[in-house]
Scaffold this active site. Sequence first.
Site, short mmCIF file in Angstrom:
data_model
loop_
_atom_site.label_atom_id
_atom_site.label_comp_id
_atom_site.label_asym_id
_atom_site.label_seq_id
_atom_site.Cartn_x
_atom_site.Cartn_y
_atom_site.Cartn_z
N HIS A 1 0.87 -1.18 0.00
CA HIS A 1 0.00 0.00 0.00
C HIS A 1 0.91 1.23 0.00
CE1 HIS A 1 -4.35 1.29 0.99
NE2 HIS A 1 -3.69 2.41 0.77
N GLU B 1 -4.30 -0.19 -5.49
CA GLU B 1 -4.43 0.94 -6.40
C GLU B 1 -3.16 1.27 -7.18
OE1 GLU B 1 -6.03 4.26 -4.22
OE2 GLU B 1 -7.93 3.25 -3.89
N ASN C 1 -11.76 -0.71 -5.07
CA ASN C 1 -11.86 0.48 -4.24
C ASN C 1 -12.69 1.50 -5.00
OD1 ASN C 1 -10.14 -0.76 -2.48
ND2 ASN C 1 -8.44 0.68 -2.72
N TYR D 1 -15.10 5.31 -4.61
CA TYR D 1 -15.49 6.45 -3.79
C TYR D 1 -16.48 7.42 -4.42
CZ TYR D 1 -11.63 5.30 -0.63
OH TYR D 1 -10.80 4.67 0.26
N GLU E 1 -12.30 -0.98 -0.42
CA GLU E 1 -12.40 0.37 0.16
C GLU E 1 -13.64 1.06 -0.38
OE1 GLU E 1 -9.03 3.03 -0.30
OE2 GLU E 1 -7.63 1.44 0.23
C1 PNW Z 1 -7.34 5.62 -1.56
N1 PNW Z 1 -8.00 10.17 -6.16
O1 PNW Z 1 -6.60 6.60 -2.22
C2 PNW Z 1 -6.29 4.87 -0.76
O2 PNW Z 1 -6.23 3.49 -1.04
C3 PNW Z 1 -6.32 5.15 0.69
O3 PNW Z 1 -5.05 4.88 1.25
C4 PNW Z 1 -6.79 6.56 0.95
O4 PNW Z 1 -6.66 6.97 2.26
C5 PNW Z 1 -8.24 6.60 0.49
O5 PNW Z 1 -8.38 6.23 -0.86
C6 PNW Z 1 -8.89 7.96 0.68
O6 PNW Z 1 -8.26 8.93 -0.09
C7 PNW Z 1 -7.04 7.46 -3.17
O7 PNW Z 1 -7.44 11.31 -6.16
C8 PNW Z 1 -6.47 8.71 -3.20
O8 PNW Z 1 -8.84 9.87 -7.05
C9 PNW Z 1 -6.78 9.60 -4.18
C10 PNW Z 1 -7.69 9.24 -5.17
C11 PNW Z 1 -8.28 7.98 -5.15
C12 PNW Z 1 -7.95 7.11 -4.14
#
Ligand code: PNW
Length: 480
Positions: free
Chosen positions: A120, A166, A306, A308, A377
């Site tokens: 990671h 990722e 993952n 979001y 995630e």
């Molecule tokens: C993930 N973006 O990171 C990571 O796997 C985690 O460690 C992190 O804390 C979490 O998401 C929240 O940010 C990302 O800019 C960081 O698109 C940035 C992006 C996507 C995922």
Amino acid sequence: MSLPSDFLWGFATAAYQIEGGFDQDGRGPSIWDTFSKTPGKVADGKTGDVACDSYNNIDQDIALLKNLGAKVYRFSISWPRVIPLGGRDDPVNEAGIAHYQKFVQRLQEAGIAPMVTLYHWDLPDNLDKKYGGLLNKEEFSLDFERYARVMFEALPTVKHWITFNEPWCSAVLGYNVGLHAPGRTSNRDVSAEGDSSTECWTVGHSLLVAHGKAVKVYRDEFKPKNGGEIGITLNGDWAEPWDPEDPADVEACDRKIEFAISWFADPVYFGHYPESMRKQLGDRLPEFTPEEVELIKGSNDFYGMNHYTANYIKHKEGEPEPADFLGNLETGFYSKAGENIGPETQSVWLRPSPIGFRKLLVWLSKRYNFPKIYVTENGTSEAKRGDGEAEPPFPEILEDDFRCEYFRGYINAMKDAVVEDGVNVRIYTAWSLMDNFEWAEGYVTRFGVTYVDYDGGQKRHPKKSARVIGDLFTSLIKTA
Ligand code: PNW
């Protein structure tokens, strides 16, 4: 109709974001130690030196997981804690191994299944200095293979392994934009070194080859006796056309997902890069040798996902920029008609859109023939409350209704995908178990379902959302 009775849910973290103990018991530095100590790279000049001090709080963290009812815990191993110099001929740090053995044993005694991420983002700094780290496919993949073998051997009871978290972030944020370690980019205001037009594609290839080698070691030497599973975790957002009437925007949506996800998933499932990427990048995209195809094709026992947020996508006209990594398109939060994809959060890149989760689950399932999916995630930082810039102080911060709403929306959208669309999700771990070091954003942004009192003895206080997740899954999972 509900989720299958063997469905597992829990929470996720990563080593550098929570462990601290940066110089304890022989741990070596990672690229994130070096990067975070470089002025200007992390908000407020913060580092992961102490973070949540999880290295010294095993019992507290496991008690928390147990208290929240978690069935599975996803965490990562700090490579430089177990092999301080990182390389395949470098010594193993027995104290580091013992730490993770004890942790896994305690977790299992508490009835919680460990899900272990090998990488990671915290590459041993020595490997970056010695041969350019992820840029050097031959060296890196062999060193990773040996590190993976050391961990498979040390933790025979672990049933769920993730090679890389990722790879998109490692490649693009680390070698194109320069926002993450090691911070390389063509932008000379950010870094003296780097070539955004080539390095990220080279790094992506190294990561795939290293993944393939580790999977082969696991399947040949460990899976037969230990019976576990291994896969890679990919991140990616849902894409909606900016103008649904414009076929070029509709097409750009697929291209956006291909550049983010299929970059890695197509090689893993089909043995080659997506056509859209080959077309745009030409010979900047490395070729797979026949041996590499052999290693990488079919290398997922599960698809680690993952997820979001979502974006509106507007195609671009003309030749793509040399540093372009999106697929010659623009991303935004507003459609042509002025619709907003979702409410603002503290993370500039993240706006909730639960329906996007369902749509992406379906998109991936169709493209990759309905693989078993582990959502490794999913989560959010909070929206601003009232007029304040910052989050409210403790204890009001525990009333995280915005995050509760996020999880209700996303987990129900996932349930709909499973129940109505035939998507095969089996595990879900929310990001994150607790507030932690949010990379370049330091400790300003909090993703935890548990508040961490960094200045008050590192106490953990579950927020409202921690309970919401447990209650939701309890009501959604069929009783056997
Ligand atoms: C993930 N973006 O990171 C990571 O796997 C985690 O460690 C992190 O804390 C979490 O998401 C929240 O940010 C990302 O800019 C960081 O698109 C940035 C992006 C996507 C995922």
